[in-house]
Design a protein around this motif. Structure first.
Motif, PDB file in Angstrom:
ATOM      1  N   GLY A 171       0.810  -1.208   0.000  1.00 18.89           N
ATOM      2  CA  GLY A 171       0.000   0.000   0.000  1.00 18.89           C
ATOM      3  C   GLY A 171       0.843   1.257   0.000  1.00 18.89           C
ATOM      4  O   GLY A 171       0.458   2.274  -0.589  1.00 18.89           O
ATOM      5  N   VAL A 172       1.990   1.189   0.639  1.00 20.50           N
ATOM      6  CA  VAL A 172       2.888   2.347   0.702  1.00 20.50           C
ATOM      7  C   VAL A 172       3.755   2.438  -0.549  1.00 20.50           C
ATOM      8  O   VAL A 172       3.983   3.515  -1.099  1.00 20.50           O
ATOM      9  CB  VAL A 172       3.781   2.260   1.958  1.00 20.50           C
ATOM     10  CG1 VAL A 172       4.819   3.383   1.962  1.00 20.50           C
ATOM     11  CG2 VAL A 172       2.930   2.324   3.217  1.00 20.50           C
ATOM     12  N   ASN A 173       4.227   1.283  -1.011  1.00 15.53           N
ATOM     13  CA  ASN A 173       5.170   1.263  -2.134  1.00 15.53           C
ATOM     14  C   ASN A 173       4.863   0.076  -3.028  1.00 15.53           C
ATOM     15  O   ASN A 173       5.296  -1.035  -2.753  1.00 15.53           O
ATOM     16  CB  ASN A 173       6.610   1.175  -1.614  1.00 15.53           C
ATOM     17  CG  ASN A 173       7.630   1.171  -2.730  1.00 15.53           C
ATOM     18  OD1 ASN A 173       7.395   1.712  -3.805  1.00 15.53           O
ATOM     19  ND2 ASN A 173       8.769   0.537  -2.485  1.00 15.53           N
ATOM     20  N   GLN A 174       4.111   0.300  -4.090  1.00 16.35           N
ATOM     21  CA  GLN A 174       3.762  -0.780  -5.002  1.00 16.35           C
ATOM     22  C   GLN A 174       5.021  -1.319  -5.674  1.00 16.35           C
ATOM     23  O   GLN A 174       5.849  -0.561  -6.171  1.00 16.35           O
ATOM     24  CB  GLN A 174       2.781  -0.297  -6.062  1.00 16.35           C
ATOM     25  CG  GLN A 174       1.399  -0.010  -5.510  1.00 16.35           C
ATOM     26  CD  GLN A 174       0.349   0.035  -6.616  1.00 16.35           C
ATOM     27  OE1 GLN A 174       0.415  -0.717  -7.575  1.00 16.35           O
ATOM     28  NE2 GLN A 174      -0.627   0.914  -6.461  1.00 16.35           N
ATOM     29  N   ILE A 175       5.128  -2.638  -5.698  1.00 19.90           N
ATOM     30  CA  ILE A 175       6.288  -3.269  -6.312  1.00 19.90           C
ATOM     31  C   ILE A 175       6.224  -3.172  -7.828  1.00 19.90           C
ATOM     32  O   ILE A 175       7.240  -2.989  -8.493  1.00 19.90           O
ATOM     33  CB  ILE A 175       6.381  -4.747  -5.870  1.00 19.90           C
ATOM     34  CG1 ILE A 175       6.469  -4.847  -4.349  1.00 19.90           C
ATOM     35  CG2 ILE A 175       7.580  -5.429  -6.514  1.00 19.90           C
ATOM     36  CD1 ILE A 175       7.661  -4.142  -3.750  1.00 19.90           C
ATOM     37  N   LEU A 176       5.029  -3.290  -8.385  1.00 17.54           N
ATOM     38  CA  LEU A 176       4.824  -3.159  -9.825  1.00 17.54           C
ATOM     39  C   LEU A 176       4.046  -1.880 -10.111  1.00 17.54           C
ATOM     40  O   LEU A 176       2.911  -1.722  -9.672  1.00 17.54           O
ATOM     41  CB  LEU A 176       4.067  -4.368 -10.371  1.00 17.54           C
ATOM     42  CG  LEU A 176       4.834  -5.693 -10.415  1.00 17.54           C
ATOM     43  CD1 LEU A 176       3.899  -6.838 -10.804  1.00 17.54           C
ATOM     44  CD2 LEU A 176       5.993  -5.613 -11.394  1.00 17.54           C
ATOM     45  N   THR A 177       4.658  -0.983 -10.849  1.00 20.12           N
ATOM     46  CA  THR A 177       4.030   0.288 -11.206  1.00 20.12           C
ATOM     47  C   THR A 177       3.404   0.185 -12.598  1.00 20.12           C
ATOM     48  O   THR A 177       3.606  -0.804 -13.316  1.00 20.12           O
ATOM     49  CB  THR A 177       5.060   1.416 -11.198  1.00 20.12           C
ATOM     50  OG1 THR A 177       6.015   1.173 -12.262  1.00 20.12           O
ATOM     51  CG2 THR A 177       5.801   1.485  -9.859  1.00 20.12           C
ATOM     52  N   ASP A 178       2.684   1.211 -12.987  1.00 24.46           N
ATOM     53  CA  ASP A 178       2.104   1.231 -14.334  1.00 24.46           C
ATOM     54  C   ASP A 178       3.195   1.089 -15.392  1.00 24.46           C
ATOM     55  O   ASP A 178       3.022   0.371 -16.387  1.00 24.46           O
ATOM     56  CB  ASP A 178       1.343   2.544 -14.556  1.00 24.46           C
ATOM     57  CG  ASP A 178       0.019   2.575 -13.810  1.00 24.46           C
ATOM     58  OD1 ASP A 178      -0.319   1.571 -13.146  1.00 24.46           O
ATOM     59  OD2 ASP A 178      -0.676   3.606 -13.896  1.00 24.46           O
ATOM     60  N   ASN A 179       4.318   1.770 -15.199  1.00 27.30           N
ATOM     61  CA  ASN A 179       5.413   1.670 -16.160  1.00 27.30           C
ATOM     62  C   ASN A 179       5.995   0.265 -16.220  1.00 27.30           C
ATOM     63  O   ASN A 179       6.407  -0.200 -17.296  1.00 27.30           O
ATOM     64  CB  ASN A 179       6.513   2.675 -15.815  1.00 27.30           C
ATOM     65  CG  ASN A 179       6.122   4.108 -16.171  1.00 27.30           C
ATOM     66  OD1 ASN A 179       5.302   4.322 -17.071  1.00 27.30           O
ATOM     67  ND2 ASN A 179       6.685   5.073 -15.483  1.00 27.30           N
ATOM     68  N   ASP A 180       6.027  -0.416 -15.078  1.00 26.58           N
ATOM     69  CA  ASP A 180       6.499  -1.806 -15.072  1.00 26.58           C
ATOM     70  C   ASP A 180       5.576  -2.685 -15.895  1.00 26.58           C
ATOM     71  O   ASP A 180       6.040  -3.517 -16.695  1.00 26.58           O
ATOM     72  CB  ASP A 180       6.583  -2.335 -13.638  1.00 26.58           C
ATOM     73  CG  ASP A 180       7.697  -1.699 -12.830  1.00 26.58           C
ATOM     74  OD1 ASP A 180       8.740  -1.354 -13.421  1.00 26.58           O
ATOM     75  OD2 ASP A 180       7.513  -1.532 -11.611  1.00 26.58           O
ATOM     76  N   PHE A 181       4.277  -2.528 -15.706  1.00 30.14           N
ATOM     77  CA  PHE A 181       3.328  -3.338 -16.472  1.00 30.14           C
ATOM     78  C   PHE A 181       3.492  -3.092 -17.971  1.00 30.14           C
ATOM     79  O   PHE A 181       3.383  -4.021 -18.774  1.00 30.14           O
ATOM     80  CB  PHE A 181       1.895  -3.025 -16.047  1.00 30.14           C
ATOM     81  CG  PHE A 181       1.528  -3.561 -14.688  1.00 30.14           C
ATOM     82  CD1 PHE A 181       1.658  -4.909 -14.398  1.00 30.14           C
ATOM     83  CD2 PHE A 181       1.044  -2.715 -13.694  1.00 30.14           C
ATOM     84  CE1 PHE A 181       1.315  -5.413 -13.147  1.00 30.14           C
ATOM     85  CE2 PHE A 181       0.699  -3.208 -12.442  1.00 30.14           C
ATOM     86  CZ  PHE A 181       0.845  -4.559 -12.164  1.00 30.14           C
ATOM     87  N   ARG A 182       3.776  -1.867 -18.351  1.00 27.67           N
ATOM     88  CA  ARG A 182       3.922  -1.535 -19.775  1.00 27.67           C
ATOM     89  C   ARG A 182       5.120  -2.235 -20.412  1.00 27.67           C
ATOM     90  O   ARG A 182       5.176  -2.388 -21.640  1.00 27.67           O
ATOM     91  CB  ARG A 182       4.062  -0.022 -19.949  1.00 27.67           C
ATOM     92  CG  ARG A 182       2.805   0.775 -19.639  1.00 27.67           C
ATOM     93  CD  ARG A 182       2.965   2.243 -20.016  1.00 27.67           C
ATOM     94  NE  ARG A 182       1.769   3.008 -19.701  1.00 27.67           N
ATOM     95  CZ  ARG A 182       1.635   3.768 -18.610  1.00 27.67           C
ATOM     96  NH1 ARG A 182       2.636   3.864 -17.743  1.00 27.67           N
ATOM     97  NH2 ARG A 182       0.510   4.427 -18.388  1.00 27.67           N
TER      98      ARG A 182
END
Length: 227
Positions: free
Chosen positions: A155-166
């Motif tokens: 919740g504080v620091n997502q391991i996978l970000t939108d840029n990672d998914f891209r």
């Protein structure tokens, strides 16, 4: 036959896949492992994280001398699978996730972890407490507390970000049940739109717990995707 690795969810174990394994055994070489602290394993608290779970998978692949492997990941197992696909694309052939939560905020993590109270569960849901003890032994309460801490960390620091998914390039299918109260269709759709090679599947009349999922329908979709 194609090798297929099954990754379990939080507070689960590879034993959750007994029925699914029966349904798929004639079509794949099936493998599964228990993440740190799950399935009667000792909890190593400083290694209780998505990245460490992913490292456990890499070690498993190395031990078995696997070439790129396909993964079915349920719930947290799906998140680990996508982390692997993003960080180690040469080791992963394709990924099918089911009931994986992607929308991690402080608010959503706090909501989820309110339910992860061992003392409350023993009083309010004793059958579930018994099931957890059968899966994980006497350390199930410690495992639950570690899981709550992991979720709050996401919740504080997502391991996978939108840029990672891209940047995920392997074929991916994201599945969600239409009656899942933990994972909504909208958050799954949002990630589906980010991953270039993704497909989206909404399973009808399907809730979150894996033991309530129609195994015949699920195995059909798995075979359809990985064939």
């Amino acid at each position: 036959m194609k090798k297929l690795l099954l990754l379990h969810g939080a507070l689960g174990s590879k034993d959750n896949f007994i029925e699914l394994t029966k349904a798929l055994s004639g079509d794949y070489d099936l493998y599964a492992l228990n993440f740190n602290g799950h399935g009667n394993q000792q909890i190593i608290e400083n290694e209780f994280s998505i990245s460490h779970f992913a490292n456990e998978v890499i070690r498993f692949l190395d031990q078995h001398n696997f070439e790129p492997v396909s993964i079915f990941g349920y719930s947290m197992g799906g998140y680990v699978a996508l982390y692997l696909a993003q960080k180690f694309p040469n080791r992963i052939d394709s990924v099918f996730t089911l009931a994986t939560k992607f929308e991690w905020t402080i608010e959503s993590a706090t909501k989820e972890t309110k339910l992860l109270n061992p003392s409350l569960i023993k009083v309010k849901v004793p059958k579930y407490a018994t099931t957890l003890e059968q899966l994980h032994g006497d350390s199930w309460e410690k495992l639950m507390n570690a899981t709550a801490k992991l979720m709050l960390g996401l919740g504080v620091n997502q391991i996978l970000t939108d840029n990672d998914f891209r940047t995920i390039t392997v074929p991916v299918l994201l599945a969600v049940g239409d009656k899942d109260v933990m994972v909504c269709i909208e958050e799954t759709t949002a990630v589906y739109r980010l991953i270039p090679s993704a497909q989206l599947l909404v399973l009808p009349n399907t809730t979150h717990p894996i033991d309530r999922i129609d195994i015949v329908a699920l195995s059909f979709q798995i075979k359809r995707f990985f064939t």
